[in-house]
Scaffold this active site. Sequence first.
Site, PDB file in Angstrom:
ATOM      1  N   LYS A  22       0.853  -1.205   0.000  1.00 16.47           N
ATOM      2  CA  LYS A  22       0.000   0.000   0.000  1.00 16.47           C
ATOM      3  C   LYS A  22       0.881   1.244   0.000  1.00 16.47           C
ATOM      4  CE  LYS A  22      -1.705   1.595   4.037  1.00 16.47           C
ATOM      5  NZ  LYS A  22      -1.386   3.001   4.357  1.00 16.47           N
ATOM      6  N   ASN A  23       1.911   1.251   0.857  1.00 15.68           N
ATOM      7  CA  ASN A  23       2.715   2.465   1.030  1.00 15.68           C
ATOM      8  C   ASN A  23       3.744   2.667  -0.067  1.00 15.68           C
ATOM      9  OD1 ASN A  23       1.160   2.974   3.206  1.00 15.68           O
ATOM     10  ND2 ASN A  23       2.694   2.441   4.736  1.00 15.68           N
ATOM     11  N   CYS A 117      -4.827  12.957  12.244  1.00 12.43           N
ATOM     12  CA  CYS A 117      -5.563  11.696  12.146  1.00 12.43           C
ATOM     13  C   CYS A 117      -5.460  11.037  13.522  1.00 12.43           C
ATOM     14  CB  CYS A 117      -4.972  10.819  11.053  1.00 12.43           C
ATOM     15  SG  CYS A 117      -3.471  10.021  11.543  1.00 12.43           S
ATOM     16  N   ARG A 122       0.514  14.889  12.683  1.00 11.31           N
ATOM     17  CA  ARG A 122       1.109  14.587  11.373  1.00 11.31           C
ATOM     18  C   ARG A 122       1.162  15.811  10.458  1.00 11.31           C
ATOM     19  NH1 ARG A 122      -1.175   8.955   9.339  1.00 11.31           N
ATOM     20  NH2 ARG A 122       0.713   9.001   8.077  1.00 11.31           N
ATOM     21  N   ASP A 307       4.648   0.832  11.936  1.00  8.61           N
ATOM     22  CA  ASP A 307       3.428   0.195  11.406  1.00  8.61           C
ATOM     23  C   ASP A 307       3.294  -1.260  11.857  1.00  8.61           C
ATOM     24  OD1 ASP A 307       3.443   1.912   8.188  1.00  8.61           O
ATOM     25  OD2 ASP A 307       2.894   2.545  10.203  1.00  8.61           O
ATOM     26  N   ARG A 399      -8.599  -0.459   4.378  1.00  8.57           N
ATOM     27  CA  ARG A 399      -7.681   0.539   3.809  1.00  8.57           C
ATOM     28  C   ARG A 399      -6.341  -0.109   3.459  1.00  8.57           C
ATOM     29  NH1 ARG A 399      -7.340   6.246   6.712  1.00  8.57           N
ATOM     30  NH2 ARG A 399      -5.885   6.361   4.978  1.00  8.57           N
TER      31      ARG A 399
END
Length: 420
Positions: A22-23, A117, A122, A307, A399
Amino acid sequence: MDRIVIRGGRPLSGRIPVGGAKNAALPLMAAGLLGDGPLVLENAPDLADVATMRALLVQLGLGVAHDRAARTLTLSGAATSLEAPYDIVRKMRASVLVLGPLLARFGEAKVSLPGGCAIGTRPVDLHLKAFEQMGATIDLEAGYIHAKAPAGGLRGARVIFPQVSVGATENLLMAAAIAQGTTEIVNAAREPEIGDLAMCLMRMGARIEGIGTDRLTVEGVARLGPARHPIVPDRIEAGTYACAAAITGGSVLLEGARLPDLGAVVRVLRDAGVDVAETHEGLKVTRLNGLHGTDVMTEPFPGFATDMQAQFMALMCVAEGASMITETIFENRFMHVPELMRMGARIKYHGQSAIVRGVPKLSGAPVMATDLRASVSLVLAGLAAQGETIVNRVYHLDRGYESIERKLSAVGADIERVAG
Ligand code: EPZ
């Protein structure tokens, strides 16, 4: 809202395919704004965040075809709008990654400030200061970033980041690829997703040296052309399923996973009593005997990934002994703690450090998550818990994890998604 129901206690066994990261996919999609295209991204994951980035790029005027069967994303055309609106950016902070490409290619961009968030404020100050060093003027007005490049376009600069930032490194790298002259990025982030973005930009015609190090030198070129690029496997998805194998006392082959991409996570898992072996197909993860409490501190790559912090904490909840888990990257990334405690975990945290005292068994419970990785840590706990766990707000999971219930049930988990 869908929820996931898990009846725990079954050791996982079998093979889990690891998807594209994803990243990596998100910055790679933003890079589609830079070139004359088409840019074909292979091994594309089918995730909610990819759909959100696709919607943003389409709104900016790009063609974005997602072939789910072929697992490709094809980006073509050129932007006809230079505005990334609040209603999209607020859903996904990675939208700010369109700022560098738009500013570099079209000389202007209006991008909503992402706002905070669940895991922290951030800010994007490091992104903006880097573009100012390249000659851009940045005005913040009504919640938007108004950026304008100088008349001749962005100019190469020597940018020294005061702290490591994945997104700021990616934004600057993309802009530098077509800026006038040379850009040096010092204290660059070294996450594998950065190397993947750099490789893709090189395929498009960019000139980049120092890939994989914390010092990148970029020679700006006039134009970037078409390219085809395979997205790197998702190291966080791989690490998550490694923890799933470990917490259930099972043995799983993570197809496509690459050991170096996991950095310090491998050493920490091994210290905790998990066997991680490299094979030609990926990583074989097996829990041999008991789990040992192991201390960990999150750090930029190749340190232990932030993460992976919530997932590792779930694992330590059923280890023998105590573990100290320190989160150094984000200021509010312990939201999984109260939910794990509702499942019987013994955790105390103060500031950035949590002490976990392992218990023999967790007990299933209805739980609720607040962000992507907190959600998945509750799924992991549910896989090991006695009884039934119901994880609400599954949209967080969608997500970043493609078909998580399908992948886990294929290796023996009793897990199902219930439409809410
Ligand atoms: C990326 O976020 C990832 N997201 C995050 O993954 C990941 O947790 C993070 O990197 C760290 O590895 C994507 O790649 C889409 P940072 P990013 O800039 O780029 C501060 C997930 O679960 N900072 O490296 O936003 C920031 O507040 C997500 O997949 C500034 O102060 O992270 C944080 O404390 C969550 N000013 C630290 O730096 C800035 O201008 C690291 O942030 C930028 C960042």
